[in-house]
Motif scaffolding. Structure first.
Motif, PDB file in Angstrom:
ATOM      1  N   GLU A 146       0.850  -1.196   0.000  1.00 54.41           N
ATOM      2  CA  GLU A 146       0.000   0.000   0.000  1.00 54.41           C
ATOM      3  C   GLU A 146       0.889   1.250   0.000  1.00 54.41           C
ATOM      4  O   GLU A 146       1.853   1.331   0.772  1.00 54.41           O
ATOM      5  CB  GLU A 146      -0.904  -0.015   1.248  1.00 54.41           C
ATOM      6  CG  GLU A 146      -1.924   1.115   1.250  1.00 54.41           C
ATOM      7  CD  GLU A 146      -3.031   0.923   2.299  1.00 54.41           C
ATOM      8  OE1 GLU A 146      -2.861   0.118   3.235  1.00 54.41           O
ATOM      9  OE2 GLU A 146      -4.062   1.614   2.169  1.00 54.41           O
ATOM     10  N   THR A 147       0.574   2.216  -0.866  1.00 53.17           N
ATOM     11  CA  THR A 147       1.380   3.454  -0.869  1.00 53.17           C
ATOM     12  C   THR A 147       0.911   4.371   0.264  1.00 53.17           C
ATOM     13  O   THR A 147      -0.217   4.233   0.761  1.00 53.17           O
ATOM     14  CB  THR A 147       1.232   4.226  -2.196  1.00 53.17           C
ATOM     15  OG1 THR A 147      -0.131   4.624  -2.313  1.00 53.17           O
ATOM     16  CG2 THR A 147       1.667   3.398  -3.401  1.00 53.17           C
ATOM     17  N   CYS A 148       1.767   5.321   0.613  1.00 50.60           N
ATOM     18  CA  CYS A 148       1.380   6.306   1.637  1.00 50.60           C
ATOM     19  C   CYS A 148       0.132   7.067   1.187  1.00 50.60           C
ATOM     20  O   CYS A 148      -0.780   7.318   1.981  1.00 50.60           O
ATOM     21  CB  CYS A 148       2.513   7.301   1.877  1.00 50.60           C
ATOM     22  SG  CYS A 148       3.933   6.564   2.666  1.00 50.60           S
ATOM     23  N   GLY A 172      10.583  13.567   4.087  1.00 45.19           N
ATOM     24  CA  GLY A 172      11.770  13.629   4.952  1.00 45.19           C
ATOM     25  C   GLY A 172      12.247  12.257   5.387  1.00 45.19           C
ATOM     26  O   GLY A 172      13.414  11.934   5.227  1.00 45.19           O
ATOM     27  N   VAL A 173      11.354  11.417   5.919  1.00 47.58           N
ATOM     28  CA  VAL A 173      11.849  10.158   6.502  1.00 47.58           C
ATOM     29  C   VAL A 173      11.953   9.042   5.481  1.00 47.58           C
ATOM     30  O   VAL A 173      12.750   8.117   5.655  1.00 47.58           O
ATOM     31  CB  VAL A 173      11.043   9.680   7.744  1.00 47.58           C
ATOM     32  CG1 VAL A 173      11.069  10.715   8.842  1.00 47.58           C
ATOM     33  CG2 VAL A 173       9.623   9.289   7.396  1.00 47.58           C
ATOM     34  N   LEU A 174      11.151   9.100   4.412  1.00 50.12           N
ATOM     35  CA  LEU A 174      11.235   8.014   3.416  1.00 50.12           C
ATOM     36  C   LEU A 174      11.994   8.449   2.161  1.00 50.12           C
ATOM     37  O   LEU A 174      12.290   7.626   1.299  1.00 50.12           O
ATOM     38  CB  LEU A 174       9.838   7.527   3.021  1.00 50.12           C
ATOM     39  CG  LEU A 174       8.980   6.955   4.158  1.00 50.12           C
ATOM     40  CD1 LEU A 174       7.679   6.384   3.615  1.00 50.12           C
ATOM     41  CD2 LEU A 174       9.734   5.868   4.920  1.00 50.12           C
ATOM     42  N   ASN A 175      12.317   9.718   2.045  1.00 51.00           N
ATOM     43  CA  ASN A 175      13.005  10.243   0.855  1.00 51.00           C
ATOM     44  C   ASN A 175      12.331   9.739  -0.419  1.00 51.00           C
ATOM     45  O   ASN A 175      12.995   9.290  -1.357  1.00 51.00           O
ATOM     46  CB  ASN A 175      14.496   9.857   0.879  1.00 51.00           C
ATOM     47  CG  ASN A 175      15.279  10.555  -0.214  1.00 51.00           C
ATOM     48  OD1 ASN A 175      14.932  11.675  -0.624  1.00 51.00           O
ATOM     49  ND2 ASN A 175      16.322   9.908  -0.734  1.00 51.00           N
ATOM     50  N   ALA A 181       5.797   5.833  -2.173  1.00 50.04           N
ATOM     51  CA  ALA A 181       6.424   5.258  -0.975  1.00 50.04           C
ATOM     52  C   ALA A 181       5.491   4.300  -0.235  1.00 50.04           C
ATOM     53  O   ALA A 181       4.268   4.485  -0.211  1.00 50.04           O
ATOM     54  CB  ALA A 181       6.850   6.384  -0.041  1.00 50.04           C
ATOM     55  N   SER A 182       6.095   3.318   0.421  1.00 50.81           N
ATOM     56  CA  SER A 182       5.368   2.282   1.150  1.00 50.81           C
ATOM     57  C   SER A 182       4.817   2.816   2.481  1.00 50.81           C
ATOM     58  O   SER A 182       5.568   3.357   3.305  1.00 50.81           O
ATOM     59  CB  SER A 182       6.332   1.123   1.425  1.00 50.81           C
ATOM     60  OG  SER A 182       5.911   0.388   2.544  1.00 50.81           O
ATOM     61  N   ALA A 183       3.518   2.608   2.705  1.00 56.73           N
ATOM     62  CA  ALA A 183       2.905   3.040   3.962  1.00 56.73           C
ATOM     63  C   ALA A 183       3.418   2.203   5.137  1.00 56.73           C
ATOM     64  O   ALA A 183       3.477   2.680   6.268  1.00 56.73           O
ATOM     65  CB  ALA A 183       1.386   2.936   3.861  1.00 56.73           C
ATOM     66  N   ALA A 184       3.809   0.953   4.877  1.00 61.49           N
ATOM     67  CA  ALA A 184       4.320   0.111   5.968  1.00 61.49           C
ATOM     68  C   ALA A 184       5.634   0.689   6.497  1.00 61.49           C
ATOM     69  O   ALA A 184       5.907   0.646   7.700  1.00 61.49           O
ATOM     70  CB  ALA A 184       4.524  -1.321   5.483  1.00 61.49           C
ATOM     71  N   MET A 185       6.443   1.245   5.597  1.00 57.21           N
ATOM     72  CA  MET A 185       7.707   1.867   6.032  1.00 57.21           C
ATOM     73  C   MET A 185       7.426   3.110   6.865  1.00 57.21           C
ATOM     74  O   MET A 185       8.097   3.385   7.855  1.00 57.21           O
ATOM     75  CB  MET A 185       8.551   2.257   4.812  1.00 57.21           C
ATOM     76  CG  MET A 185       9.384   1.144   4.232  1.00 57.21           C
ATOM     77  SD  MET A 185      10.796   0.708   5.275  1.00 57.21           S
ATOM     78  CE  MET A 185      10.147  -0.653   6.208  1.00 57.21           C
ATOM     79  N   GLY A 395       5.981  -2.337  -2.041  1.00 64.43           N
ATOM     80  CA  GLY A 395       6.204  -3.660  -2.627  1.00 64.43           C
ATOM     81  C   GLY A 395       7.663  -4.060  -2.775  1.00 64.43           C
ATOM     82  O   GLY A 395       7.954  -5.103  -3.360  1.00 64.43           O
ATOM     83  N   THR A 396       8.590  -3.265  -2.228  1.00 66.69           N
ATOM     84  CA  THR A 396      10.016  -3.582  -2.436  1.00 66.69           C
ATOM     85  C   THR A 396      10.727  -4.059  -1.158  1.00 66.69           C
ATOM     86  O   THR A 396      11.892  -4.429  -1.211  1.00 66.69           O
ATOM     87  CB  THR A 396      10.796  -2.362  -2.989  1.00 66.69           C
ATOM     88  OG1 THR A 396      10.712  -1.296  -2.045  1.00 66.69           O
ATOM     89  CG2 THR A 396      10.240  -1.894  -4.314  1.00 66.69           C
ATOM     90  N   TYR A 397      10.035  -4.038  -0.023  1.00 62.90           N
ATOM     91  CA  TYR A 397      10.741  -4.333   1.238  1.00 62.90           C
ATOM     92  C   TYR A 397      11.381  -5.728   1.218  1.00 62.90           C
ATOM     93  O   TYR A 397      12.511  -5.902   1.668  1.00 62.90           O
ATOM     94  CB  TYR A 397       9.786  -4.206   2.445  1.00 62.90           C
ATOM     95  CG  TYR A 397      10.509  -4.433   3.745  1.00 62.90           C
ATOM     96  CD1 TYR A 397      11.430  -3.494   4.208  1.00 62.90           C
ATOM     97  CD2 TYR A 397      10.330  -5.597   4.483  1.00 62.90           C
ATOM     98  CE1 TYR A 397      12.144  -3.705   5.385  1.00 62.90           C
ATOM     99  CE2 TYR A 397      11.035  -5.813   5.665  1.00 62.90           C
ATOM    100  CZ  TYR A 397      11.941  -4.865   6.102  1.00 62.90           C
ATOM    101  OH  TYR A 397      12.663  -5.071   7.258  1.00 62.90           O
TER     102      TYR A 397
END
Ligand SMILES: Cc1cc2nc3c(=O)[nH]c(=O)nc-3n(C[C@H](O)[C@H](O)[C@H](O)COP(=O)(O)OP(=O)(O)OC[C@H]3O[C@@H](n4cnc5c(N)ncnc54)[C@H](O)[C@@H]3O)c2cc1C
Length: 446
Positions: A146-148, A172-175, A181-185, A395-397
């Motif tokens: 899932e994306t942010c 800032g935190v996920l660049n 960007a991944s919402a899980a990150m 999807g890349t983690y």
């Protein structure tokens, strides 16, 4: 005598080597550059004579492993930490928005900070609080696909709160772009920073240039503990026998033997040193698919500071994300000011010329600080880090490898390995500590 080689003298490699040396291991550190530091370093700029970081680095109170590393090398005083989380943003025209969290237990401190946020309407605040309540109530967590952006929409976040809170946080935190960007990150950061203790969310800014903060101190700790340092030496290849690592070959042709090797180099550099026949192994096969995301920084000397009330300021809806008053952070007052400007996930700016970036800077300063007329730019330096971090695309983690590799005696570290965190200082240091612990355990087991 049993020996561990650490490849790479960035934060992951320095943290791994210091931890090993503290554990009584014989350590050899091999770093391609003479100065070390990797993506968190400083250097003296010939034109201005000033020492610049390769990019402004922020820390958070939840960077537990990093704080332990700083203590181990005697450098913990080099960071200025806020007492309580405070983030100030400016809108075009100069209007300010301030998130000020009071000294209450987490996550009440953030909830109160959001409710009393100056410059944000009640509907937007209510949306942010709703997200907080949902998080605390453990509603369906985002998975790595899932994306942010999709997650924020699922939580009913308004454009108003996205612009002043979520998007600056995500860039800032996920660049990376919230659309990608991944919402899980993001969730991994929210949990560590906002759901544990109040101190975990405080921001920290280095008071001194990065190499003085991390690198020089770590190298001198390693020298004192008898580590062997090869600076300015590059590894060409790992040497393997019967599925186990036996050492490395340097570009100079020199061979170094070891019982264990910790690699801390970035993904593309790791694939360069991994013997070809291992590239298709399921653990390594996806590494080449990891993309990178750039960061562009400007260091600007101006005749006077555009703001002196806070050390840094976010710019809402600007291609320049953050402005830091470095002179203020370093304790200088009055006279000319040194500013740092950061553009995260800077895919749109990374190919631009210095002239066009200087133009962008002038235009944005006029837009955000209308009263700041007639200023003089005395020096303008651009630093482009094209491979600043991996991209945390949804999807890349699972493409990121774990610490223990399928090659016996080879351990994986670096901000990009599977630490449960986005690629940050904390991920790098945590990965180094985890690899050192795994190497020490392997020695005890053999
Ligand atoms: C501009 C910028 C701003 C950032 N801002 C922040 C921030 O605000 N907060 C935050 O937490 N993080 C931030 N980061 C991310 C942070 O800097 C990185 O996550 C961290 O420095 C990565 O450390 P590392 O040791 O994993 O990798 P690296 O720093 O890349 O270290 C790898 C080292 O290996 C060496 N090497 C490569 N190949 C070989 C070889 N074959 N042989 C020997 N040595 C080799 C390299 O020279 C390098 O020194 C930022 C990064 C950049 C670029």
């Amino acid at each position: 005598m049993s020996r561990t080689i650490v490849i790479g003298g960035g934060l992951a490699g320095l943290a791994a080597a210091v931890r090993l040396a503290e554990g009584g291991e014989q350590v050899t550190l091999i770093e391609a550059t003479r100065a070390g530091g990797g993506r968190a370093r400083s250097f003296v700029d010939g034109a201005s004579g000033r020492e610049y970081d390769n990019g402004q680095h922020l820390m958070m109170g939840c960077y537990r492993e990093t704080l332990a590393f700083l203590r181990a090398i005697g450098s913990e005083d080099g960071i200025y930490f806020q007492r309580n989380l405070q983030v100030d943003m400016a809108r075009p025209g100069g209007e300010r928005i301030a998130l000020k969290c009071p000294p209450l237990p987490a996550p009440l401190h953030l909830a109160t900070g959001l409710l009393t946020m100056r410059g944000v309407g009640p509907l937007h605040k209510a949306a942010a609080l709703r997200a907080g309540l949902l998080l605390a109530g453990e509603v369906k967590r985002p998975d790595d696909n899932e994306t942010c952006d999709a997650w924020l929409r699922r939580l009913g976040q308004t454009a108003g709160i996205r612009h002043v809170f979520w998007e600056p946080l995500i860039w800032g935190v996920l660049n990376d772009d919230p659309l990608v960007a991944s919402a899980a990150m993001l969730m991994a950061v929210l949990e560590r920073a906002f759901m544990s203790t109040r101190d975990a969310s405080r921001l920290g800014v280095p008071r001194v240039p990065l190499s003085r903060l991390y690198v020089d101190q770590a190298l001198s700790t390693l020298r004192q503990r008898g580590a062997e340092l090869h600076l300015g030496a590059s590894v060409r290849s790992l040497t393997l026998r019967d599925g186990a690592v036996t050492g490395v070959v340097l570009r100079s042709g020199e061979e170094l033997e070891a019982d264990r090797v910790i690699t801390t180099v970035p993904p593309h550099a790791f694939l360069d040193v991994l013997p070809e026949k291992w590239h298709s192994h399921p653990v390594f096969a996806d590494i080449g698919r990891l993309q990178s995301s750039p960061i562009v920084n400007f260091w600007v000397v101006v005749d006077r500071a555009p703001f002196t009330d806070v050390p840094f300021l976010g710019l809402v809806n600007s291609p320049i994300h953050w402005l830091f008053n470095r002179s203020m952070i370093e304790g200088e007052s009055g006279g000319e000011a040194l500013l740092n400007c950061t553009i995260s996930a800077a895919r749109g700016a990374v190919a631009d010329s210095v002239e066009s970036l200087a133009d962008l800077f002038r235009g944005e300063m006029a837009r955000f600080f209308p009263s700041w007329r007639g200023y003089e730019i005395r020096h303008f330096k651009v630093i482009k880090e094209k491979r600043a971090t991996i991209s945390h695309a949804a999807g890349t983690y699972n493409w990121r490898p774990e610490t223990v590799s399928p090659i016996r005696g080879l351990f994986m570290a670096g901000d990009w390995v599977r630490t449960g965190l986005p690629a940050t200082i904390e991920s790098a240091v945590q990965s180094g500590h985890e690899a050192a612990a795994a190497a020490i355990e392997a020695r005890s087991a053999s």
